[in-house]
Design an enzyme around this catalytic site. Sequence first.
Site, PDB file in Angstrom:
ATOM      1  N   ARG A 312      -3.017  -2.401  -7.298  1.00  0.00           N
ATOM      2  CA  ARG A 312      -1.870  -2.802  -8.124  1.00  0.00           C
ATOM      3  C   ARG A 312      -1.072  -3.799  -7.301  1.00  0.00           C
ATOM      4  O   ARG A 312      -0.493  -3.431  -6.274  1.00  0.00           O
ATOM      5  CB  ARG A 312      -1.030  -1.549  -8.438  1.00  0.00           C
ATOM      6  N   HIS A 316       5.459  -0.656  -9.673  1.00  0.00           N
ATOM      7  CA  HIS A 316       5.096   0.067 -10.893  1.00  0.00           C
ATOM      8  C   HIS A 316       5.492  -0.737 -12.134  1.00  0.00           C
ATOM      9  O   HIS A 316       4.718  -0.864 -13.076  1.00  0.00           O
ATOM     10  CB  HIS A 316       5.778   1.432 -10.901  1.00  0.00           C
ATOM     11  N   TYR A 324       7.403   0.149  -0.357  1.00  0.00           N
ATOM     12  CA  TYR A 324       6.670   1.214   0.324  1.00  0.00           C
ATOM     13  C   TYR A 324       5.208   0.843   0.597  1.00  0.00           C
ATOM     14  O   TYR A 324       4.514   1.504   1.343  1.00  0.00           O
ATOM     15  CB  TYR A 324       6.733   2.499  -0.524  1.00  0.00           C
TER      16      TYR A 324
END
Length: 427
Positions: A312, A316, A324
């Site tokens: 990814r 998100h 992170y």
Amino acid sequence: MGKKPAKKKAAPRTAAKSEQRAANSDLRSYPILDYRLEKPNFTLQQVRSGDEVRYEVESGDLSAPVPPIRESKYLSKQQAIEIYRWMLLNRRMEAALENLYKQGKVVGGVYFGLGQEACSCASAYALRPDEWLGPMIRNQGSLLVRGFSPRDIMMQYMAKAGSPTRGRDASSHFGDHQTRNVVAPISTLGDLIPVLTGVALGARLQGKNIAVMTYVGDGGQSTGVTYEGLNFAAVQNLGLVLLVENNLWGYSTPADMQFRVKDLAERAIAYGIPGVIVDGTDACQVYDACHEACERARRGEGPTLIEAKMMRMKGHAIHDAAEYVPKPLFEYWKKRDPIARLESYLLATKKWLTRQENEKLIADVEQQLEADREFAVSSPMPEPESAAGGVYCDAGCHEIRPKYGMPKARSGKGAGLKKSEAAVHLK
Ligand SMILES: Cc1ncc(C[n+]2csc(CCOP(=O)(O)OP(=O)(O)O)c2C)c(N)n1
Ligand SMILES: [Mg+2]
């Protein structure tokens, strides 16, 4: 000269051998097809400072050379170029959506499939028009392939009156049961699996074995409904093609903290169905695995689990800066960009596109996108009075009658449709 070694007694050796054989007969092994040309193997280490949690790459070869695209067993020149075009449209549309969001024109959030375009586009491309797709948030490319236009998707995010949900939803919860055979995404992770399985069951009641395709993430596959849906598809030999998108992150949780198996494709063993691993950044691998799974589905032989490994390449959603994620991991996967690799495969390896043809193709994509963006931006918002209507159908035009009965198509090995039936149903 030394003494000849004494012959060993035969009996104990035979006993040991048969013991070994007995032990081996209890050992089971199951094949998992792996199409990849490289097998990245990184481990991450959690680093905490105060309340902040991030990750560092602990081991793995970050400087490994980028593998070539794997030659497709099935794709023609024209099909490979079409998939490349969908992937480009997917990427450019998401870039446009990001800008629209920054201009304050998007209502709600935006989810990106950056780095996952090959997985979305090449998978949906393997379906036939009369088959069914259930996309998730990162599969905007799949929606394009199924016939939604960038203007539909952009209007949807802006909650415009002309959007697929007429402004009722400002995210990706839309489908089309009439013509495009797309089931709307369900946010509860894994829930699309039994729904699409049910679509395949419905088709069988009508005498067709079809392929139905949906997606679940490395995080989402941990849900109970994933097990229930896939197990049901397996025992009923229903034609589900499940892409497990292992993009290494479920929100801010690394894949390693989600499951203990080495590869998620291994989960297939527990259902008694084939499991396949592909490099999700290689469109040819994704297409080949999906094509084979769809063919199996059409023969009535049941579901296939395909694990697509990739990364990814954003957070998100647009609000998540993905602090992170270790930077070197982004750099590693950036070199494996699915579009750049397919482009160089088409231009340099296969010589299926000339430089000029490629430039024209990119210009066409940009032109289409610009026209759609213009249209979406200047189209009206819904009238406030309309908010009270259009959620439930009160005109009687969407009456859905239940259809019960015995399956008209057989399931299981060799349960393919008769030639005459296939000609009708699988066009
Ligand atoms: C059953 C369920 N649990 C939790 C959530 C909240 N949620 C939405 S997306 C997400 C992360 C999903 O990660 P993954 O399945 O790996 O998909 P990705 O976002 O990486 O594509 C979570 C936890 C949800 N929608 N449904
Ligand atoms: Mg994930």
